[in-house]
Design a protein around this motif. Structure first.
Motif, PDB file in Angstrom:
ATOM      1  N   VAL A  61      42.631  51.237  45.279  1.00 14.15           N
ATOM      2  CA  VAL A  61      41.197  51.210  45.581  1.00 14.15           C
ATOM      3  C   VAL A  61      40.926  51.801  46.962  1.00 14.15           C
ATOM      4  CG1 VAL A  61      39.245  49.661  46.057  1.00 14.15           C
ATOM      5  CG2 VAL A  61      40.624  49.338  43.985  1.00 14.15           C
ATOM      6  N   GLU A  64      41.342  55.623  46.802  1.00 12.94           N
ATOM      7  CA  GLU A  64      40.251  56.281  46.079  1.00 12.94           C
ATOM      8  C   GLU A  64      38.964  56.302  46.901  1.00 12.94           C
ATOM      9  OE1 GLU A  64      40.119  58.081  43.348  1.00 12.94           O
ATOM     10  OE2 GLU A  64      42.246  57.814  42.988  1.00 12.94           O
ATOM     11  N   LEU A  65      38.607  55.175  47.510  1.00  9.19           N
ATOM     12  CA  LEU A  65      37.358  55.117  48.277  1.00  9.19           C
ATOM     13  C   LEU A  65      37.399  56.057  49.485  1.00  9.19           C
ATOM     14  CD1 LEU A  65      36.464  51.311  48.199  1.00  9.19           C
ATOM     15  CD2 LEU A  65      35.511  53.169  46.795  1.00  9.19           C
ATOM     16  N   TRP A 117      36.303  56.906  40.465  1.00 10.99           N
ATOM     17  CA  TRP A 117      35.256  55.892  40.479  1.00 10.99           C
ATOM     18  C   TRP A 117      35.402  54.903  39.320  1.00 10.99           C
ATOM     19  CZ3 TRP A 117      32.646  53.507  43.829  1.00 10.99           C
ATOM     20  CH2 TRP A 117      31.496  52.791  43.509  1.00 10.99           C
ATOM     21  N   VAL A 120      38.266  52.586  40.227  1.00  5.25           N
ATOM     22  CA  VAL A 120      37.866  51.584  41.224  1.00  5.25           C
ATOM     23  C   VAL A 120      37.071  50.475  40.546  1.00  5.25           C
ATOM     24  CG1 VAL A 120      36.379  51.174  43.229  1.00  5.25           C
ATOM     25  CG2 VAL A 120      37.956  53.116  43.222  1.00  5.25           C
ATOM     26  N   LEU A 127      31.795  44.962  43.568  1.00  3.63           N
ATOM     27  CA  LEU A 127      31.625  46.293  44.121  1.00  3.63           C
ATOM     28  C   LEU A 127      30.161  46.512  44.456  1.00  3.63           C
ATOM     29  CD1 LEU A 127      33.106  49.032  44.621  1.00  3.63           C
ATOM     30  CD2 LEU A 127      32.506  49.633  42.281  1.00  3.63           C
ATOM     31  N   ALA A 140      34.280  46.952  48.354  1.00  2.66           N
ATOM     32  CA  ALA A 140      35.015  46.438  47.198  1.00  2.66           C
ATOM     33  C   ALA A 140      35.709  45.146  47.589  1.00  2.66           C
ATOM     34  CB  ALA A 140      36.046  47.463  46.736  1.00  2.66           C
TER      35      ALA A 140
END
Length: 145
Positions: A61, A64-65, A117, A120, A127, A140
């Motif tokens: 996560v 990815e963010l 996305w 996640v 979220l 998150a």
């Protein structure tokens, strides 16, 4: 527009904080790998029992963010991670007001990108996407089971 899944738990002991870039002089992670390393160190410091899957999910996560903020959001504007009440909270701010969208139909041919996305969304317990005057912040929460 704020979007949320689940609920925020509060109370108990104070959060164990990783990085707070909103403060003047605080450094932002230079790369997604740097952010991932900071979260990994924070999880080790927390001394909470964590399964390998929970740690892998937290690092995925985070990656990815931060990657999306750098690649699609005009750059990383803020990063914060803390552990509180048995959960990791990761907040990433960028310079784009565009809210991430889950693609509902695959484009023709081989698709490169667009998987982060939804990934996640599937891994977190809560979220939120919060717009601000210079972009947005995505927060998150992941329970460390």
């Amino acid at each position: 527009m704020e979007r949320s899944r689940g609920s925020d738990e509060s109370g108990g002991r104070p959060p164990l904080t990783g990085t707070t870039p909103a403060k003047p002089g605080a450094s932002l992670p230079a790369t997604a790998a740097d952010a991932r390393d900071r979260v990994a160190a924070l999880l080790r410091q927390s001394e909470l029992p964590q399964g390998a899957d929970a740690v892998a999910d937290a690092l995925m996560v985070t990656t990815e963010l931060v990657t999306n903020a750098i690649r699609h959001g005009g750059g990383l504007a803020g990063f914060h991670a803390d552990v509180h009440d048995g959960a990791l909270r990761v907040s990433v701010a960028d310079h784009s007001s565009e809210v991430p969208v889950t693609q509902t139909s695959p484009p023709a041919g081989i698709r490169i990108g667009g998987y982060g996305w939804p990934l996640v969304q599937s891994l977190v317990d809560d979220l939120t996407v919060t717009p601000h005057p210079n972009g947005k912040q995505i927060t998150a929460h992941l329970k460390l089971r």
